[in-house]
Design an enzyme around this catalytic site. Structure first.
Site, short mmCIF file in Angstrom:
data_model
loop_
_atom_site.label_atom_id
_atom_site.label_comp_id
_atom_site.label_asym_id
_atom_site.label_seq_id
_atom_site.Cartn_x
_atom_site.Cartn_y
_atom_site.Cartn_z
N ASP A 34 0.77 -1.08 0.03
CA ASP A 34 0.20 -0.01 -0.09
C ASP A 34 0.90 1.07 -0.07
OD1 ASP A 34 -2.13 2.04 0.98
OD2 ASP A 34 -3.31 0.39 1.15
N ASP A 60 3.04 1.75 -4.94
CA ASP A 60 2.09 2.48 -5.51
C ASP A 60 1.62 1.77 -6.99
OD1 ASP A 60 0.63 4.54 -7.03
OD2 ASP A 60 2.39 6.29 -7.04
N VAL A 61 0.31 1.36 -6.84
CA VAL A 61 -0.11 0.74 -8.02
C VAL A 61 -0.12 1.62 -9.39
CG1 VAL A 61 -1.38 -1.01 -6.71
CG2 VAL A 61 -2.46 1.05 -7.79
N TYR A 148 -15.23 6.40 -12.43
CA TYR A 148 -15.09 5.45 -11.47
C TYR A 148 -16.14 4.31 -11.97
CZ TYR A 148 -15.77 2.51 -7.33
OH TYR A 148 -15.65 1.69 -6.23
N LYS A 152 -14.71 0.66 -13.32
CA LYS A 152 -15.00 -0.87 -12.64
C LYS A 152 -15.42 -1.77 -13.78
CE LYS A 152 -13.65 -0.03 -8.40
NZ LYS A 152 -12.84 -1.07 -7.65
N THR A 183 -16.67 1.12 4.96
CA THR A 183 -15.32 1.20 4.96
C THR A 183 -14.91 2.60 5.58
OG1 THR A 183 -14.90 1.87 2.78
CG2 THR A 183 -14.73 -0.51 3.06
#
Ligand SMILES: NC(=O)c1ccc[n+]([C@@H]2O[C@H](COP(=O)([O-])OP(=O)(O)OC[C@H]3O[C@@H](n4cnc5c(N)ncnc54)[C@H](O)[C@@H]3O)[C@@H](O)[C@H]2O)c1
Length: 256
Positions: A34, A60-61, A148, A152, A183
């Site tokens: 992460d 860092d993806v 977003y 997805k 979350t």
């Protein structure tokens, strides 16, 4: 319990943390990867407190160099769970800031793509295993989040593509599509008045928001031998939202 290592991106918080704890409880050695070192270290602390084995690695993806560096450092793994992602507030296409648009795509889609590309072959060479991507109900129905939702949808498509691509090499690739999950990220938006839980709950047949642990159970199942012949699916974990949202929109029928 066979020894195995699971790498969880976004494991410092929310769905990623719950997934890390669930797979650790099943006996996996966990790599929490992460941007957030404090949160990642806390996930590791919780796993170790419960008797499990874990370590934190910075990732860092959205940065190919960072992903490549971690493939070397992490070594062989059996499972990759792509939980790193960023949420977005409602906006119209014409009003959306392009920098935000590009950042959502860079983290959610391209980040998932980079990690699958980097670790797919490593999992195959280590004897096979599983990739689970975190999609969304927003990848199944359009929401007013113009980067977003499409990102997805693309993750769901990528999941099918990779299932066909990597299946012959012993790597299963699936996704889960969570409904509304309470979350830290969602709670912050509820607190800021940017989400209405009463609407979310009333459109969900099972009547409550998901907990991160509900999603972690689905990921655990997809990684387990119980799912040995399951690949290329997108598993909704949404309390029935996908079924309910159209059903309840039909006028003339009252929900109990
Ligand atoms: N919360 C929901 O209602 C919900 C619903 C459907 C899907 N999802 C998806 O689940 C995933 C996790 O969401 P969450 O609600 O647990 O959010 P969260 O903010 O609690 O967790 C996301 C984690 O990803 C990390 N992260 C962000 N950008 C990163 C990057 N570039 N590199 C590495 N790590 C990075 C963050 O530091 C954080 O630890 C996301 O993909 C999100 O889109 C969430």
């Amino acid at each position: 319990m066979p020894h195995r290592t699971s790498l969880i991106t976004g494991g410092a918080s929310g769905i990623g943390r719950a997934t890390a704890l669930r797979l650790a409880a099943a006996g996996d050695t966990i790599i929490v990867a992460d941007l957030n070192a404090d949160g990642g270290t806390e996930t590791v602390r919780r796993i170790e407190a419960a008797g499990g084995t874990a370590r934190f690695e910075h990732l860092d993806v959205a940065d190919e160099t960072s992903v490549t560096a971690l493939t070397t450092k992490a070594g062989p793994i059996r499972n990759l769970i792509n939980c790193a992602g960023i949420l977005q507030n409602a906006n119209r296409v014409e009003d959306m800031d392009l920098a935000e648009h590009d950042r959502v795509w860079a983290v959610n889609y391209r980040g998932t793509y980079l990690c699958c590309r980097a670790w797919g072959g490593i999992i195959a060479e280590a004897g096979g295993g599983s990739i689970v991507n975190i999609g969304s109900i927003a990848g199944k129905r359009m929401f007013p989040v113009p980067a977003y939702s499409p990102s997805k949808m693309a993750i769901h498509g990528l999941t099918e593509e990779l299932a066909a691509d990597l299946g012959p090499r012993g790597v299963r690739v699936n996704a889960v599509a969570p409904g509304f999950v309470l979350t830290e990220a969602l709670q912050a938006r509820i607190d800021a008045g940017e989400r209405d839980t009463s609407i979310m709950e009333s459109q969900t047949p099972l009547g409550r928001l998901m907990r991160p642990e509900d999603i972690a159970e689905g990921v655990h199942f997809l990684c387990s031998d119980a799912a040995a012949m399951i690949t290329g699916i997108v598993l909704p974990i949404d309390g029935g939202w996908l079924a309910g949202v159209t059903y309840y929109s039909y006028a003339g029928l009252k929900k109990n």
